[in-house]
Write a protein that holds these residues in place. Sequence first.
Motif, PDB file in Angstrom:
ATOM      1  N   PRO A   1       0.727  -1.222  -0.016  1.00 56.57           N
ATOM      2  CA  PRO A   1       0.031   0.072   0.124  1.00 56.57           C
ATOM      3  C   PRO A   1       0.822   1.051   0.085  1.00 56.57           C
ATOM      4  CG  PRO A   1      -0.523  -1.324   1.970  1.00 56.57           C
ATOM      5  CD  PRO A   1       0.450  -2.002   1.190  1.00 56.57           C
ATOM      6  N   GLU A   2       2.295   1.112   0.613  1.00 53.82           N
ATOM      7  CA  GLU A   2       2.858   2.355   0.543  1.00 53.82           C
ATOM      8  C   GLU A   2       3.808   2.583  -0.757  1.00 53.82           C
ATOM      9  OE1 GLU A   2       2.777   4.566   3.067  1.00 53.82           O
ATOM     10  OE2 GLU A   2       1.280   3.119   4.293  1.00 53.82           O
TER      11      GLU A   2
ATOM     12  N   ALA B   1      -2.245   5.433  -6.499  1.00 55.97           N
ATOM     13  CA  ALA B   1      -2.133   4.649  -7.563  1.00 55.97           C
ATOM     14  C   ALA B   1      -3.350   3.940  -8.018  1.00 55.97           C
ATOM     15  CB  ALA B   1      -0.831   3.775  -7.611  1.00 55.97           C
ATOM     16  N   TYR B   2      -4.547   4.599  -7.625  1.00 57.17           N
ATOM     17  CA  TYR B   2      -5.806   4.018  -7.992  1.00 57.17           C
ATOM     18  C   TYR B   2      -6.183   4.690  -9.460  1.00 57.17           C
ATOM     19  CZ  TYR B   2      -7.015   1.025  -3.835  1.00 57.17           C
ATOM     20  OH  TYR B   2      -6.986  -0.079  -3.363  1.00 57.17           O
ATOM     21  N   ILE B   3      -6.877   3.920 -10.276  1.00 55.92           N
ATOM     22  CA  ILE B   3      -7.320   4.272 -11.341  1.00 55.92           C
ATOM     23  C   ILE B   3      -8.412   5.238 -11.400  1.00 55.92           C
ATOM     24  CG2 ILE B   3      -8.170   3.757 -13.685  1.00 55.92           C
ATOM     25  CD1 ILE B   3      -6.819   0.929 -13.162  1.00 55.92           C
ATOM     26  N   VAL B   4      -8.411   6.659 -11.958  1.00 58.16           N
ATOM     27  CA  VAL B   4      -9.436   7.397 -11.982  1.00 58.16           C
ATOM     28  C   VAL B   4     -10.085   7.561 -13.389  1.00 58.16           C
ATOM     29  CG1 VAL B   4      -9.967   9.748 -11.529  1.00 58.16           C
ATOM     30  CG2 VAL B   4      -7.985   8.866 -10.100  1.00 58.16           C
TER      31      VAL B   4
END
Length: 212
Positions: free
Chosen positions: A109-110, A195-198
């Motif tokens: 997650p980091e 780093a989540y897709i938007v």
Amino acid sequence: MEREGKVYVFDHPLIQHKVSLMRMKETSVKEFRELAQEVAMLMGFEATRNLPLKDVEIETPITKTTTKMLEGEDIAIVPILRAGLGFVDGMLALVPNAKVGHIGLYRDPETHEPHEYYCKLPKDVEKRQIFVVDPMLATGGSAVAAIDFIKQRGGKNITFMCLIAAPEGIRALHEAHPEIDIYIAAKDDHLDENAYIVPGLGDAGDRLYGTK
Ligand code: PRP
Ligand code: URA
């Protein structure tokens, strides 16, 4: 279907409709899972287009004839755990004799770097047409690592299929493995600071399995 080099983006209305339903935050876990299988089947139909055929002699109730069948059923489906599992049944509905390998990766997650925790592939992976499946291609780290593992174990003919991809992930995967075909249901805008897709659909694994 739009094609940029080895990257295919689906424009089929059924796929676009179902992906929109998957993006909606109110879509239930049950619906999300069902939609994932349906989209996998629709995408798989096109992604298997180049499977080789052979002539076979058969007899219909009317006459003998020569017709086409798959040359071999030497196919492997390799989901990237855990979200990739959501694509397996849809693909198996198309190619029921395929073998299924599993690669377990999670993103730190980091750092957002992928970490392997499991890899089990069919013994004869070098002979098989391999379909690596994962709903999300974000930084591309997981897909690149999974395909590295498959190649280290002898895999050669590899296709990657995902639901939603960020431009960053497409670029990373294409640079690392330029020979593979990449099938995408929707190409999104960018990655956020995590780093989540938007706009994306959130965490695909959590949405498939109801975890958080
Ligand atoms: C998600 C997704 C991909 C990866 C994509 O898995 O299913 O495997 O992230 O991100 P990347 O392109 O930046 O590597 P995650 O690591 O969250 O694990 P999970 O499937 O167990 O939820
Ligand atoms: N993994 C997911 O499940 N979703 C994203 O948007 C990025 C990585």
